[in-house]
Scaffold this active site. Structure first.
Site, PDB file in Angstrom:
ATOM      1  N   ASP A 460       0.836  -1.194   0.000  1.00  0.00           N
ATOM      2  CA  ASP A 460       0.000   0.000   0.000  1.00  0.00           C
ATOM      3  C   ASP A 460       0.875   1.249   0.000  1.00  0.00           C
ATOM      4  OD1 ASP A 460      -2.320   1.516   0.058  1.00  0.00           O
ATOM      5  OD2 ASP A 460      -3.145   0.536   1.832  1.00  0.00           O
ATOM      6  N   ASP A 528     -10.964   1.474  -2.619  1.00  0.00           N
ATOM      7  CA  ASP A 528     -11.437   1.170  -1.269  1.00  0.00           C
ATOM      8  C   ASP A 528     -12.956   1.114  -1.208  1.00  0.00           C
ATOM      9  OD1 ASP A 528      -8.882   1.033  -0.278  1.00  0.00           O
ATOM     10  OD2 ASP A 528      -8.883   3.025   0.611  1.00  0.00           O
TER      11      ASP A 528
END
Length: 708
Positions: A460, A528
């Site tokens: 990430d 997300d």
């Protein structure tokens, strides 16, 4: 004959370079001033026809406008007034290069055109590559300061060095397709008439970005999914980038793009070179659908590291636990995930350092003692015992001030010492351009993978660059290039050292998805936002360039944590089945009925996975009230159609879904209904989507060719 054209030819007498692909030709002619100029990009022509083409000139040619063909990479000199893809400044203040053509090389499918500056120690090589079986043309530039160590120590300042400039033929009009968005709304397809102006698409964030993508397509405004000429390009770069599209008042349209953004500069010392990332281009006469399918095929053949390996059904613990991570809780979730048929269990944020929230712990990649008093090995062993692979979330480029790493090495962060540092998500960026930081990250990740038998890393990056500086470095803007290249190198080395390891790209969702990142990762976390209605549009934009196997898509809780929308489990699954299926959410709160239905749907996905992940994708009903995606086996033997309708209208039955990828002369069996269809009916009339009544309706249709 067209059928026997070699991949690359160069005629030195004509100065004519020709790159041939199965369905297109790209041609360049070296102009009398020594600059390679664009000649042709489109449907296949033979070399004699190309040689006979006149140089493209501007209809507005006059003493105020140049009449030359567009440059393959425009310098700042001469009567050039559009965006310059190469901008340099010499030590005496002179700006711009003036070329003389000094040679070429052809090596199979690779062509290099060598240019030397007439007055200065500077050389550029314009590089081209075509590969068998694909219509994609790869281009990049290599710039070298040709001064010697015993000559004048004058550096060359590089303000812009693009990978390539592209030109489309004169069209009746021009339409620009590109991808826009933000966090939780990535990959929104935008199609607008191209203004008579310079249009800049860019990221200044150090990452590819949520808000824009280094992919674009141009057409004359009339192309559709299956019809019309389309020219498209994609940049293989995972940091800041810039593409400038220029439509002049008389209709010539070009664009130039590469790494970096305005305000940056890099220094070349004598003997130094700078190589740009690949900027790839594709032409098709068969619409946006064909362009997407050609990109998908190219990415599978030449970009993805292991395209023939199934992307596993994963379970990720983040939405179930957030930072509230414990060994017992994760093991409980692992048992539930295994019960549903998950093949990979990924432990997300919160497992390391002092990580109770996003204010601390980043940089300290050791198990958090109160959460994992025995370390991660018991969890990893239990996950493996359950028949799943074990994955970990990491964010190695970032650091919290409240961490042992920052306290030991505050000088490692990206920061200008005379500016106040902006904190985003309570974190700072580590400068991977520094060799010692790259070495630390490599050693840390290698040990993490080795010591815990990690099969999967979710890499990430939740923080853009701000106040970017490199104290003490004589060429501080190099960090914008070298940081990204260090990330790429670390991923490459990890995969080489651990051959079974797979990596998922993530940057707060889809904030770093590009051809450069996809060359090192197996799939990308697309957003997300897992709301299935929103995901339909996100998936549509993603598929303009990337294949379904690279698109991570989760089934999570209802109501959705991002939108609060309540949707049926079946609908959530059918949307997520359009890519690399994953599971999230708090499985411990799902009812037995939901767990049983989910297990059945996971099993169904595994049956169709080869088609979804390696089949040929057709967006057969994009937009409107019903959307459908069709996956076809290359040999036409099997087909899967996923149909979704977010909202219903009284009195409006969903239209039949036409399937133009089928063979009109063949016959097809629907094994679930035991019903046979003629191919012509499905192509021209369509198939009943069999959607249940009400909102959030979906269906999965399978077809098998049975004759002739």
């Amino acid at each position: 004959m067209l059928a026997t054209l070699p991949l690359v030819t160069f005629d030195p007498d004509l100065g004519l370079a020709v790159l041939s692909t199965p369905n297109s030709v790209y041609a360049v002619r070296v102009a009398p001033d020594g600059s390679p100029r664009h000649l042709y990009w489109g449907a296949r022509l033979d070399t004699d026809s190309l040689a006979a083409l006149p140089d493209p000139v501007s209809p507005a040619a006059s003493s105020f406008e140049a009449d030359a063909a567009a440059d393959e990479l425009a310098p700042q000199t001469g009567a050039r007034f559009g965006p310059a893809g190469l901008q340099v400044r010499f030590a005496d203040g002179t700006r711009g290069a003036q070329w003389r053509f000094t040679g070429h090389t052809v090596d199979g499918g690779e062509l290099r055109l060598r240019l030397d500056d007439r007055h200065r120690p500077l050389r550029a090589e314009l590089c081209y590559r075509v590969r068998p079986g694909t219509d994609v043309v790869e281009r990049w530039t290599e710039l070298t300061h040709t001064g010697t160590a015993d000559g004048p120590p004058d550096p060359v300042t590089v303000n812009r060095l693009d990978s390539a400039s592209w030109t489309v033929p004169a069209l009746s009009d021009y339409r620009l397709s590109h991808l826009v968005g933000g966090w939780n709304s990535e990959f929104q397809l935008q199609r607008d008439r191209l203004p008579v102006a310079e249009t800049v698409l860019t990221s200044r964030r150090g990452l590819t970005g949520h808000h824009a993508s280094p992919w674009l397509a141009l057409d004359d405004g009339s192309a559709s999914e299956e019809r019309g000429e389309v020219w498209s390009t994609a940049l293989a770069w995972s940091g800041s980038w810039r593409v400038t599209v220029h439509r002049d008042p008389v209709g010539r349209t070009t664009w130039t793009g590469g790494f970096g953004h305005e305000g940056l500069s890099w220094t070349l010392q004598p003997g130094e070179s700078l190589r740009t990332p690949v900027y790839a281009g594709l032409y098709t006469p068969h619409g946006f659908g064909a362009a997407g399918r050609a990109w998908h095929d190219y990415i599978r053949r030449h970009v993805l590291p292991e395209p023939d390996r199934d992307r596993p059904v994963l379970y990720n613990s983040w939405e179930a636990t957030g930072f509230d991570v414990t060994e017992a809780g994760q093991i409980r979730l692992a048992h539930l995930a295994a019960r549903l048929g998950a093949e990979l269990f990924v432990l997300d944020d919160g497992w390391f350092g002092t990580r109770h929230d996003d204010r601390s712990g980043l940089g300290d990649w050791t198990p958090r003692p109160e959460a994992f008093p025995r370390g991660l090995r018991p969890l990893a062993d239990e996950v493996h015992r359950l028949g799943m692979e074990f994955g970990l979330w990491v964010e190695p480029e970032m650091v919290n001030r409240d961490s042992e790493l920052y306290r030991a090495h505050p000088d490692w962060v990206v920061h200008s010492p005379h500016l106040d540092a902006t904190e985003l998500r309570n974190q700072l960026v580590l400068n991977f351009a520094r060799p010692e930081v790259e070495a630390w990250a490599q050693e840390t990740l290698d040990r993490l993978v080795r010591d815990h038998d990690v099969d999967w890393l979710k890499w990430d990056a939740n923080r853009a660059f701000t106040e970017a500086g490199w104290d003490g470095c004589p060429d501080p803007d190099r960090l914008w290039i070298d940081h990204t290249r260090a990330v790429h190198r670390i991923m490459d080395r990890l995969r080489a050292a651990h051959p079974g390891l797979r990596i998922e790209a993530c940057a707060g969702g889809g904030g770093r998805v590009d051809l450069g990142m996809m060359a090192r990762t197996d799939q990308a976390w697309t957003s997300d936002n897992t709301d299935p209605v929103d995901r339909i549009g996100i998936h549509h934009g993603f598929s303009q360039l990337f294949p379904a196997q690279a698109m991570a898509a989760w089934v999570t809780d209802s109501p959705n944590p991002a939108t609060g929308r309540r949707t049926p489990l079946r609908f959530r699954f059918h949307v997520a089945m359009a890519g690399a299926l994953g599971l999230g959410g708090d499985l411990a709160s799902w009812s037995d009925e939901e767990l049983e239905e989910a297990a059945e749907l996971v099993a169904q996905y595994k049956q169709i996975r080869p088609l979804v992940q390696r089949g040929i994708q057709h967006r057969v009903a994009p937009g409107g009230s019903v959307t459908a995606v069709h996956y076809a086996a290359p040999d036409d033997s099997e087909h899967v159609v996923l149909v979704c309708r977010p909202s219903a209208r009284f009195g409006h039955r969903p239209a039949a879904v036409r399937l133009p990828a089928l063979d009109p002369e063949a016959r097809y069996l629907d094994p679930d209904l035991n019903r046979e269809y003629g191919g012509a009916v499905l192509v021209h009339q369509g198939i009943d989507p069999r959607l249940p009544v009400g909102d959030y309706a979906s269906s999965l249709i399978r077809l098998r060719r049975v004759g002739p």
